[in-house]
Design a protein around this motif. Structure first.
Motif, PDB file in Angstrom:
ATOM      1  N   GLN A 156      -7.527   1.123  -2.332  1.00  8.90           N
ATOM      2  CA  GLN A 156      -8.732   1.854  -2.941  1.00  8.90           C
ATOM      3  C   GLN A 156      -9.626   0.748  -3.974  1.00  8.90           C
ATOM      4  OE1 GLN A 156      -8.040   5.435  -4.993  1.00  8.90           O
ATOM      5  NE2 GLN A 156      -6.998   6.550  -3.271  1.00  8.90           N
ATOM      6  N   ARG A 164      10.620   0.101  -4.906  1.00  8.06           N
ATOM      7  CA  ARG A 164       9.404  -0.696  -5.166  1.00  8.06           C
ATOM      8  C   ARG A 164       8.218  -0.076  -5.288  1.00  8.06           C
ATOM      9  NH1 ARG A 164       6.953  -4.591  -1.727  1.00  8.06           N
ATOM     10  NH2 ARG A 164       6.128  -5.375  -3.702  1.00  8.06           N
ATOM     11  N   ASN A 165       8.159   1.513  -5.343  1.00  9.22           N
ATOM     12  CA  ASN A 165       6.958   2.121  -5.561  1.00  9.22           C
ATOM     13  C   ASN A 165       5.781   1.596  -4.772  1.00  9.22           C
ATOM     14  OD1 ASN A 165       5.769   4.513  -6.727  1.00  9.22           O
ATOM     15  ND2 ASN A 165       5.888   3.515  -8.772  1.00  9.22           N
ATOM     16  N   GLU A 219      -1.862   9.094   4.816  1.00  6.79           N
ATOM     17  CA  GLU A 219      -0.408   9.467   4.782  1.00  6.79           C
ATOM     18  C   GLU A 219      -0.042   8.947   6.231  1.00  6.79           C
ATOM     19  OE1 GLU A 219      -0.038  13.914   5.719  1.00  6.79           O
ATOM     20  OE2 GLU A 219      -1.142  14.000   3.691  1.00  6.79           O
ATOM     21  N   GLU A 252      -7.586  10.401   3.383  1.00  5.56           N
ATOM     22  CA  GLU A 252      -6.254  10.995   2.838  1.00  5.56           C
ATOM     23  C   GLU A 252      -5.197  10.937   4.036  1.00  5.56           C
ATOM     24  OE1 GLU A 252      -5.419  14.327  -0.007  1.00  5.56           O
ATOM     25  OE2 GLU A 252      -6.825  13.094  -1.044  1.00  5.56           O
ATOM     26  N   GLU A 282       4.269   3.311  -2.175  1.00  2.00           N
ATOM     27  CA  GLU A 282       3.071   4.238  -1.903  1.00  2.00           C
ATOM     28  C   GLU A 282       2.120   4.158  -3.055  1.00  2.00           C
ATOM     29  OE1 GLU A 282       5.475   8.006  -0.528  1.00  2.00           O
ATOM     30  OE2 GLU A 282       3.277   8.776  -1.112  1.00  2.00           O
ATOM     31  N   LEU A 283       2.569   3.993  -4.322  1.00  2.00           N
ATOM     32  CA  LEU A 283       1.297   3.817  -5.102  1.00  2.00           C
ATOM     33  C   LEU A 283       0.511   2.421  -5.139  1.00  2.00           C
ATOM     34  CD1 LEU A 283       0.404   5.142  -7.588  1.00  2.00           C
ATOM     35  CD2 LEU A 283       1.806   3.621  -9.251  1.00  2.00           C
ATOM     36  N   LEU A 284       1.456   1.471  -4.716  1.00  5.27           N
ATOM     37  CA  LEU A 284       0.871   0.048  -4.579  1.00  5.27           C
ATOM     38  C   LEU A 284       0.074   0.106  -3.552  1.00  5.27           C
ATOM     39  CD1 LEU A 284       1.871  -2.679  -5.541  1.00  5.27           C
ATOM     40  CD2 LEU A 284       3.346  -3.046  -3.435  1.00  5.27           C
ATOM     41  N   ILE A 324       1.298   5.468   5.584  1.00 12.30           N
ATOM     42  CA  ILE A 324       2.462   5.432   4.820  1.00 12.30           C
ATOM     43  C   ILE A 324       3.826   5.642   5.622  1.00 12.30           C
ATOM     44  CG2 ILE A 324       3.847   6.461   3.029  1.00 12.30           C
ATOM     45  CD1 ILE A 324       1.161   6.341   1.436  1.00 12.30           C
ATOM     46  N   LYS A 373      -1.613   2.681  -1.949  1.00 10.87           N
ATOM     47  CA  LYS A 373      -2.912   3.461  -2.174  1.00 10.87           C
ATOM     48  C   LYS A 373      -3.942   2.750  -3.236  1.00 10.87           C
ATOM     49  CE  LYS A 373      -0.973   8.124  -1.505  1.00 10.87           C
ATOM     50  NZ  LYS A 373      -0.172   9.035  -2.219  1.00 10.87           N
ATOM     51  N   THR A 374      -3.318   2.290  -4.527  1.00  4.38           N
ATOM     52  CA  THR A 374      -4.229   1.431  -5.414  1.00  4.38           C
ATOM     53  C   THR A 374      -4.700   0.481  -4.835  1.00  4.38           C
ATOM     54  OG1 THR A 374      -2.480   1.995  -6.925  1.00  4.38           O
ATOM     55  CG2 THR A 374      -4.195   0.639  -7.693  1.00  4.38           C
TER      56      THR A 374
END
Ligand code: HEC
Length: 137
Positions: A88, A77-78, A105, A101, A80-82, A108, A84-85
Motif C-alpha cells: 500500500q 514474522r507478521n 486475501e 482487498e 501479513e502486516l508487512l 496472502i 499489506k503495508t
C-alpha cells in the motif's frame, strides 16, 4: 577403444541415478481443500498481474532487487502486516500497488501455501547423495 566401453558406464550411471530420483518419495506435501486451492491459484495470478517477480524471487527464482518471498509468511514474522503495508505504501525501492482487498486475501493465501512447500534459505538445506533436498531440523 570402442565407443561402447565409454558410453555403457554413463548409460548405467544415468539409469541408476534416475531410478533413485524417481523411487524417492516426495517429502510431506501439504494438503489443501478445494476452496483454499482456488484462492492459492488466484493469488499466484495476482503475483503475476503486478509483476512482483521482476524484483522478488520464489525458491530463488526471479528478480534480485527485493528479497526472496518464499517464506515471507513464516510464523512469527507478521508477514501479513508487512505485505499489506509495503504494497500500500511502498518504499524508496518498492512501488505501491492498487491491490484490492479480495486480491490481497488471495495473495496472502498464495504466500502462506508457499511457505509450507519449502525453505528458500540455502543455509537450511541438506543435499543428499541422490540430489534431493531436505531441511535441517
Ligand atoms: C521494483 C521492484 C519491486 C517490485 C515490483 C515489488 N517489490 Fe516488494 N520489495 C522490493 C524491495 C527492494 C524490497 C525490500 C524493502 C526495501 O528495501 O524497499 C521489497 C520488500 C518486499 C516485502 C518484504 C519482504 C521481507 O521478507 O522483508 C514483501 C512482502 C514484498 N516486497 C512484496 C511484494 C509484492 C507482493 C509485490 C507485487 C505486488 C512486490 N513486492 C513488488 C522491491 C519490489
Amino acid at each position: 577403444m570402442k565407443p561402447i566401453y565409454f558410453f555403457l558406464p554413463l548409460v548405467c550411471a544415468f539409469a541408476i541415478f534416475s531410478f533413485r530420483i524417481y523411487s524417492t518419495p516426495i517429502p510431506n506435501q501439504p494438503q489443501f481443500d478445494e476452496n483454499t486451492l482456488g484462492q492459492i491459484a488466484k493469488g499466484k495470478l495476482v503475483y503475476q498481474k503486478y509483476n512482483c517477480q521482476s524484483c522478488h524471487q520464489i525458491y530463488g527464482l526471479g528478480g534480485y532487487l527485493g528479497p526472496d518471498l518464499t517464506n515471507c509468511m513464516k510464523e512469527g514474522r507478521n508477514g501479513e502486516l508487512l505485505i499489506k503495508t509495503l504494497t500500500q505504501v511502498g518504499t524508496t525501492q518498492m512501488p505501491s500497488f492498487p491491490i484490492s482487498e479480495s486480491e490481497m486475501e488471495n495473495l496472502i493465501a498464495f504466500f502462506k501455501a508457499l511457505d509450507q512447500t519449502g525453505n528458500s534459505d540455502p543455509r537450511h538445506f541438506i543435499v543428499s547423495s541422490n540430489g534431493m533436498i531436505a531441511e535441517h531440523e
